[in-house]
Design a protein around this motif. Structure first.
Motif, PDB file in Angstrom:
ATOM      1  N   TYR A 135       0.858  -1.308  -0.154  1.00 16.72           N
ATOM      2  CA  TYR A 135       0.071   0.092  -0.082  1.00 16.72           C
ATOM      3  C   TYR A 135       0.850   1.015   0.048  1.00 16.72           C
ATOM      4  O   TYR A 135       1.797   1.389   1.121  1.00 16.72           O
ATOM      5  CB  TYR A 135      -1.073  -0.028   1.238  1.00 16.72           C
ATOM      6  N   SER A 136       0.587   2.160  -0.952  1.00 17.75           N
ATOM      7  CA  SER A 136       1.663   3.456  -1.135  1.00 17.75           C
ATOM      8  C   SER A 136       1.277   4.458  -0.088  1.00 17.75           C
ATOM      9  O   SER A 136       0.069   4.841   0.067  1.00 17.75           O
ATOM     10  CB  SER A 136       1.526   3.803  -2.517  1.00 17.75           C
ATOM     11  N   ASP A 137       2.123   4.892   0.495  1.00 17.32           N
ATOM     12  CA  ASP A 137       1.892   5.971   1.634  1.00 17.32           C
ATOM     13  C   ASP A 137       2.105   7.262   0.854  1.00 17.32           C
ATOM     14  O   ASP A 137       1.339   8.258   1.362  1.00 17.32           O
ATOM     15  CB  ASP A 137       2.994   6.004   2.567  1.00 17.32           C
ATOM     16  N   LEU A 138       2.663   7.347  -0.278  1.00 20.01           N
ATOM     17  CA  LEU A 138       2.578   8.671  -1.117  1.00 20.01           C
ATOM     18  C   LEU A 138       3.228   8.172  -2.537  1.00 20.01           C
ATOM     19  O   LEU A 138       3.842   7.323  -2.687  1.00 20.01           O
ATOM     20  CB  LEU A 138       3.712   9.547  -0.711  1.00 20.01           C
ATOM     21  N   THR A 139       2.620   8.792  -3.421  1.00 22.48           N
ATOM     22  CA  THR A 139       2.864   8.644  -4.783  1.00 22.48           C
ATOM     23  C   THR A 139       3.111   9.848  -5.695  1.00 22.48           C
ATOM     24  O   THR A 139       2.385  10.699  -5.729  1.00 22.48           O
ATOM     25  CB  THR A 139       1.874   7.804  -5.768  1.00 22.48           C
ATOM     26  N   LEU A 140       4.387   9.829  -6.478  1.00 25.72           N
ATOM     27  CA  LEU A 140       4.545  10.946  -7.135  1.00 25.72           C
ATOM     28  C   LEU A 140       4.161  10.804  -8.618  1.00 25.72           C
ATOM     29  O   LEU A 140       4.600   9.855  -9.376  1.00 25.72           O
ATOM     30  CB  LEU A 140       6.188  10.889  -7.208  1.00 25.72           C
ATOM     31  N   ALA A 141       3.499  11.604  -8.982  1.00 23.66           N
ATOM     32  CA  ALA A 141       2.733  11.740 -10.479  1.00 23.66           C
ATOM     33  C   ALA A 141       3.885  11.891 -11.230  1.00 23.66           C
ATOM     34  O   ALA A 141       3.867  11.174 -12.540  1.00 23.66           O
ATOM     35  CB  ALA A 141       1.675  12.678 -10.539  1.00 23.66           C
ATOM     36  N   GLU A 142       4.749  12.715 -11.296  1.00 24.64           N
ATOM     37  CA  GLU A 142       5.717  13.231 -12.202  1.00 24.64           C
ATOM     38  C   GLU A 142       6.758  12.073 -12.642  1.00 24.64           C
ATOM     39  O   GLU A 142       6.977  11.877 -13.931  1.00 24.64           O
ATOM     40  CB  GLU A 142       6.736  14.348 -11.938  1.00 24.64           C
ATOM     41  N   SER A 143       7.001  11.136 -11.773  1.00 20.86           N
ATOM     42  CA  SER A 143       8.043   9.975 -12.197  1.00 20.86           C
ATOM     43  C   SER A 143       7.214   8.749 -12.059  1.00 20.86           C
ATOM     44  O   SER A 143       7.644   7.670 -12.665  1.00 20.86           O
ATOM     45  CB  SER A 143       9.048  10.206 -11.195  1.00 20.86           C
ATOM     46  N   GLY A 144       5.937   8.537 -11.651  1.00 26.13           N
ATOM     47  CA  GLY A 144       5.128   7.241 -11.432  1.00 26.13           C
ATOM     48  C   GLY A 144       5.644   6.551 -10.430  1.00 26.13           C
ATOM     49  O   GLY A 144       5.849   5.453 -10.297  1.00 26.13           O
ATOM     50  N   THR A 145       6.124   7.190  -9.184  1.00 23.65           N
ATOM     51  CA  THR A 145       7.057   6.632  -8.187  1.00 23.65           C
ATOM     52  C   THR A 145       6.169   6.297  -7.159  1.00 23.65           C
ATOM     53  O   THR A 145       5.527   7.525  -6.418  1.00 23.65           O
ATOM     54  CB  THR A 145       8.348   7.416  -7.752  1.00 23.65           C
ATOM     55  N   SER A 172      -6.022  10.277  -3.031  1.00 27.22           N
ATOM     56  CA  SER A 172      -5.721  11.345  -2.209  1.00 27.22           C
ATOM     57  C   SER A 172      -4.263  11.494  -1.747  1.00 27.22           C
ATOM     58  O   SER A 172      -3.971  12.728  -1.532  1.00 27.22           O
ATOM     59  CB  SER A 172      -6.678  11.509  -0.928  1.00 27.22           C
ATOM     60  N   THR A 173      -3.501  10.588  -1.746  1.00 26.47           N
ATOM     61  CA  THR A 173      -2.315  10.753  -1.408  1.00 26.47           C
ATOM     62  C   THR A 173      -1.265  10.880  -2.794  1.00 26.47           C
ATOM     63  O   THR A 173       0.007  10.874  -2.551  1.00 26.47           O
ATOM     64  CB  THR A 173      -1.725   9.357  -0.700  1.00 26.47           C
ATOM     65  N   ILE A 174      -1.716  11.293  -3.866  1.00 31.07           N
ATOM     66  CA  ILE A 174      -0.816  11.377  -4.988  1.00 31.07           C
ATOM     67  C   ILE A 174      -0.305  12.792  -5.028  1.00 31.07           C
ATOM     68  O   ILE A 174      -1.246  13.820  -4.826  1.00 31.07           O
ATOM     69  CB  ILE A 174      -1.683  11.140  -6.355  1.00 31.07           C
ATOM     70  N   VAL A 175       0.949  13.121  -5.131  1.00 30.62           N
ATOM     71  CA  VAL A 175       1.338  14.523  -5.284  1.00 30.62           C
ATOM     72  C   VAL A 175       2.328  14.624  -6.458  1.00 30.62           C
ATOM     73  O   VAL A 175       2.525  13.791  -7.022  1.00 30.62           O
ATOM     74  CB  VAL A 175       2.383  14.856  -3.657  1.00 30.62           C
ATOM     75  N   PRO A 176       2.432  15.905  -6.546  1.00 33.49           N
ATOM     76  CA  PRO A 176       3.276  16.268  -8.051  1.00 33.49           C
ATOM     77  C   PRO A 176       4.729  15.411  -8.000  1.00 33.49           C
ATOM     78  O   PRO A 176       5.074  14.823  -9.155  1.00 33.49           O
ATOM     79  CB  PRO A 176       3.426  17.844  -7.875  1.00 33.49           C
ATOM     80  N   ARG A 177       5.665  15.596  -7.131  1.00 34.25           N
ATOM     81  CA  ARG A 177       6.893  15.154  -7.410  1.00 34.25           C
ATOM     82  C   ARG A 177       7.646  14.837  -6.095  1.00 34.25           C
ATOM     83  O   ARG A 177       7.193  15.095  -5.069  1.00 34.25           O
ATOM     84  CB  ARG A 177       7.752  16.317  -8.221  1.00 34.25           C
ATOM     85  N   LEU A 178       9.133  14.794  -6.124  1.00 34.79           N
ATOM     86  CA  LEU A 178       9.812  14.342  -5.237  1.00 34.79           C
ATOM     87  C   LEU A 178       9.812  15.680  -4.045  1.00 34.79           C
ATOM     88  O   LEU A 178      10.121  15.366  -2.783  1.00 34.79           O
ATOM     89  CB  LEU A 178      11.228  14.011  -5.407  1.00 34.79           C
ATOM     90  N   THR A 179       9.534  16.762  -4.347  1.00 34.60           N
ATOM     91  CA  THR A 179       9.713  17.828  -3.640  1.00 34.60           C
ATOM     92  C   THR A 179       8.576  17.684  -2.388  1.00 34.60           C
ATOM     93  O   THR A 179       8.884  18.104  -1.260  1.00 34.60           O
ATOM     94  CB  THR A 179       9.373  19.126  -4.441  1.00 34.60           C
ATOM     95  N   GLN A 180       7.414  17.198  -2.851  1.00 40.53           N
ATOM     96  CA  GLN A 180       6.285  17.082  -1.789  1.00 40.53           C
ATOM     97  C   GLN A 180       6.863  15.846  -0.944  1.00 40.53           C
ATOM     98  O   GLN A 180       6.318  15.887   0.107  1.00 40.53           O
ATOM     99  CB  GLN A 180       5.002  17.064  -2.400  1.00 40.53           C
ATOM    100  N   ALA A 181       7.345  14.913  -1.567  1.00 45.09           N
ATOM    101  CA  ALA A 181       7.510  13.738  -0.753  1.00 45.09           C
ATOM    102  C   ALA A 181       8.670  14.077   0.466  1.00 45.09           C
ATOM    103  O   ALA A 181       8.431  13.563   1.463  1.00 45.09           O
ATOM    104  CB  ALA A 181       8.278  12.422  -1.632  1.00 45.09           C
ATOM    105  N   ALA A 182       9.684  14.619   0.019  1.00 47.64           N
ATOM    106  CA  ALA A 182      10.788  15.146   1.045  1.00 47.64           C
ATOM    107  C   ALA A 182      10.000  16.028   2.191  1.00 47.64           C
ATOM    108  O   ALA A 182      10.328  15.614   3.348  1.00 47.64           O
ATOM    109  CB  ALA A 182      11.697  16.078   0.357  1.00 47.64           C
TER     110      ALA A 182
END
Length: 229
Positions: A135-145, A172-182
């Motif tokens: 189960y993904s805690d966060l997903t980065l749309a830009e890279s599909g990560t 609801s947990t999909i964010v743009p990119r690594l910036t938001q993940a950090a």
């Protein structure tokens, strides 16, 4: 023991044009922060579209569904992968989606749930599994990560030892990119012992520039995006 601390810091302060050593940590203010501008005003629906497009580039299947269609989508994905032995996280979020009940209704399928009490035996089971479910805690749309935070009940090997991988993603947990993940990770109360950033199956082209998918980790990966959670 620290010696000459004050004189050392005083010399640095003087070289920086300060009259005294700051009494408290100074807040950094950056003139430019371009990392926050990428996909800044993107809606959640647009992020899903970006993720879907990126999945084509990383050789990952993706299904975008409502929670009422989750069981049938999970069942179809498992059957596509050939059923067999399945290992899932002992995650209450998967329990809420009735993953165990769905799998137990399938033929030729054996379900295992990660159990911290049996320690290394988990590895023996998961390395023989055909499918791993996480189960993904966060997903980065830009890279599909997908970002997976390990814990005692969420073994890190479930995402990469089985032949196939199914990863559940709340929209609801999909964010743009690594910036938001950090930023997300900085806000956590506790840092997990392992944080996995997984971008579909591995893509290796270091031998004569011939692309081979799934050399390391799962051969096939499916993201199941649930729109209403």
């Amino acid at each position: 023991m620290i010696t000459n601390r004050e004189s050392f810091l005083a010399t640095i302060s003087q070289r920086l044009g300060r009259n005294a050593i700051p009494a408290e940590k100074l807040e950094r203010k950056w003139q430019y922060s371009p990392q926050y501008e990428v996909l800044k005003d993107t809606t959640q629906d647009e992020l899903v579209e970006i993720l879907m497009e990126q999945c084509k580039n990383i050789h990952t299947d993706i299904a975008v569904i409502s929670s009422e269609h989750f069981s049938e989508t999970l069942r179809a994905t498992i059957e596509k992968y050939g059923s067999g032995s399945i290992m899932q996280w002992a995650d209450e979020r998967l329990q809420t989606l009735h993953v165990s009940e769905t799998i137990e209704q399938l033929d030729n399928t054996t379900l295992h749930t990660w159990n911290p009490a049996i320690h290394q035996d988990n590895i023996t089971i998961v390395e023989q599994a055909n499918i791993g479910i996480t189960y993904s805690d966060l997903t980065l749309a830009e890279s599909g990560t997908v970002v997976l935070l390990s814990a005692a009940h969420k073994g890190r090997t479930v995402s990469f030892l089985p032949t196939n991988s199914i990863i559940v993603i709340p929209k609801s947990t999909i964010v743009p990119r690594l910036t938001q993940a950090a930023q997300f990770l900085r806000e956590q109360d506790h840092t997990p012992s392992c944080i996995n950033f997984i971008t579909g199956p591995s893509n290796s082209a270091d031998i004569e520039m011939n692309l081979v998918v799934g050399v390391h980790g799962p051969v096939r990966v499916t993201y199941i995006v649930i729109e209403d959670i």
